[in-house]
Design a protein around this motif. Sequence first.
Motif, PDB file in Angstrom:
ATOM      1  N   TYR A  97       0.863  -1.177   0.000  1.00  9.23           N
ATOM      2  CA  TYR A  97       0.000   0.000   0.000  1.00  9.23           C
ATOM      3  C   TYR A  97       0.901   1.229   0.000  1.00  9.23           C
TER       4      TYR A  97
ATOM      5  N   LYS B 136       6.374  -2.466  -5.237  1.00  9.79           N
ATOM      6  CA  LYS B 136       6.497  -3.612  -4.345  1.00  9.79           C
ATOM      7  C   LYS B 136       7.901  -3.733  -3.737  1.00  9.79           C
TER       8      LYS B 136
ATOM      9  N   SER C  44       0.208  -6.445  -4.987  1.00 15.11           N
ATOM     10  CA  SER C  44      -0.536  -5.204  -5.186  1.00 15.11           C
ATOM     11  C   SER C  44      -1.331  -5.302  -6.473  1.00 15.11           C
TER      12      SER C  44
END
Length: 184
Positions: free
Chosen positions: A61, A104, A97
């Motif tokens: 995130y 990432k 993701s």
Amino acid sequence: MLVSIVFDSGYGHTRKLVESAADGVKEVAGAEVSLVAVADGNIPWETLAASDAIIFASPTYNGSVSAKFKQFMEDSTGPVWMKQAWKNKVAAGITNSGAMHGDKMGTLITMTLFAAQHGMVWVGLDLFPGRSSTEMNRVGGWLGVMAQSDDAPPEVTPIESDRQTASYLGKRVAELTRQFKAGV
């Protein structure tokens, strides 16, 4: 030999990868696996202390681990870091993701630094990048598993090759942990 997988999974996609990694661990004779969902709240610090290896898994995130996973990292200071209770344990990482890249690497670097601060031994992914969506390591990670999930239920995504990559890493961690414990 106990391998624990500490994870957060906002929508269930990262959990699918964790389950695949657990399947890989179980392929190694004598290896047991413990799944620790940080969202459950009560972290079994004793189980993690008894683990020979810990695989960390979090969705990416905003280029890093989830807030719940970050809280787990911070909560480890007293019961683990101050005592160096995870020193010389094997560690690895998994992230996922919606975007193919999705920053990432930031998540895996966060996990790697966390493991290093605990004196752990990091295991990367030894697979060359896949050239198609059917090959393992299709996202091309070396530091750990990088997977991508579409905006669809976890029963559909991440795709099989990403789950195979997670399974491969789980097996690799268990094999290297066994070798490390044996002193070979």
